[in-house]
Design an enzyme around this catalytic site. Structure first.
Site, PDB file in Angstrom:
ATOM      1  N   HIS A 150      21.012  10.981 -48.472  1.00 47.66           N
ATOM      2  CA  HIS A 150      21.507  11.522 -47.428  1.00 47.66           C
ATOM      3  C   HIS A 150      23.141  11.571 -47.437  1.00 47.66           C
ATOM      4  CE1 HIS A 150      22.743  11.937 -43.324  1.00 47.66           C
ATOM      5  NE2 HIS A 150      21.331  12.243 -42.952  1.00 47.66           N
TER       6      HIS A 150
ATOM      7  N   GLU B 195      20.710  19.898 -45.620  1.00 47.08           N
ATOM      8  CA  GLU B 195      21.546  19.479 -44.542  1.00 47.08           C
ATOM      9  C   GLU B 195      23.065  19.587 -44.763  1.00 47.08           C
ATOM     10  OE1 GLU B 195      20.010  16.297 -41.649  1.00 47.08           O
ATOM     11  OE2 GLU B 195      20.738  15.180 -43.279  1.00 47.08           O
TER      12      GLU B 195
END
Ligand code: 13P
Length: 242
Positions: free
Chosen positions: A89, A159
């Site tokens: 992430h 993302e």
């Protein structure tokens, strides 16, 4: 759920115990779909298990066990009944300096223990402005999947970092273009067309319907909008029913 798409909810380091109780009370029995994956803080995972949705861990260490104070392994997560793990992430890349080698090792640790790694990739605003997007994404994916042949149990979440927590997201056309690019890349360099590719970054009640309708998309990851159980349920409703 439409075409079996995924909805991942990343609760990040949010919620105190009382919020967790309220959240679970509110959603309990309403999310009966194992393609909905909730990723709470590790300490709360036991509360989220044994529901009709799947559970993911927000981070794992690259080793299975040993003297690594404060870490949690994919093997431990797997034995608890956790089936998914976020890996790479952008918040971990940024605040914890996770590099591509570490991310690659974490993916291998997940695959070794039957946990599906959800590899997060995406460009920064600067990289986008400099038109380096394609190059950055290609590098992130190929480095993360280096030396990995077991590609049937991996997911990728695109993302862009500038869309996280900003209420700004790329247009649907842009999202579709990049998802197609990622899928072509996976086909060309890894010989697979079976890895689901999701989008994350400021997904909310207003835009989830349109984003889920993008042809090539395999689902979404929701951050801050997951915190509110009512909003989360209504987003799941859209994702499931349309
Ligand atoms: P937001 O939905 O809050 O933009 O967060 C996205 C994200 O980082 C999910 O992992």
């Amino acid at each position: 759920m439409k075409k079996n798409k995924y909805v991942v909810g990343n609760l990040k380091m949010n919620m105190m115990l009382e919020d967790v109780s309220l959240f679970l009370k509110e959603i309990s029995g309403h999310v009966q779909n194992n393609r909905v994956i909730l990723c709470p803080s590790t300490i709360y995972i036991p509360y989220f298990l044994k529901q009709d949705f799947a559970v993911g861990i927000q981070n794992v260490f690259s080793k299975n066990q040993g003297a690594y104070t404060g870490e949690v392994s994919a093997k431990q997560a797997s034995r608890m009944g956790v089936h998914y793990a976020l890996v790479g992430h952008s918040e971990r890349r940024l605040y914890f300096r996770e590099d591509s080698q570490m991310i690659n090792q974490k993916i291998k640790a997940c695959l070794d223990t039957g946990v599906v790694p959800m590899l997060c990739i995406g460009e920064s605003r600067e990289e986008r402005d400099l038109l380096r997007m394609d190059r950055v994404i290609k590098r992130q994916i190929l480095d993360a999947l280096h030396d990995i042949d077991d590609l049937d149990h991996i997911m990728i979440i695109y993302e862009p970092t500038w869309a996280i927590g900003t209420d700004v997201s790329p247009s649907n056309r842009e999202i579709e273009k990049i998802i197609v690019f990622i899928k072509q890349l996976l086909k060309k360099y890894k010989g697979t067309d079976s890895i689901p590719v999701l989008y994350g970054g400021s997904v909310n009640e207003e835009n989830i319907r349109e984003i889920m309708n993008i042809d090539e998309i395999d689902g979404v990851m929701i951050g801050s909008a997951t915190k509110n159980p009512k909003k989360f349920l209504s987003m799941i409703e859209v994702a499931v029913n349309e």
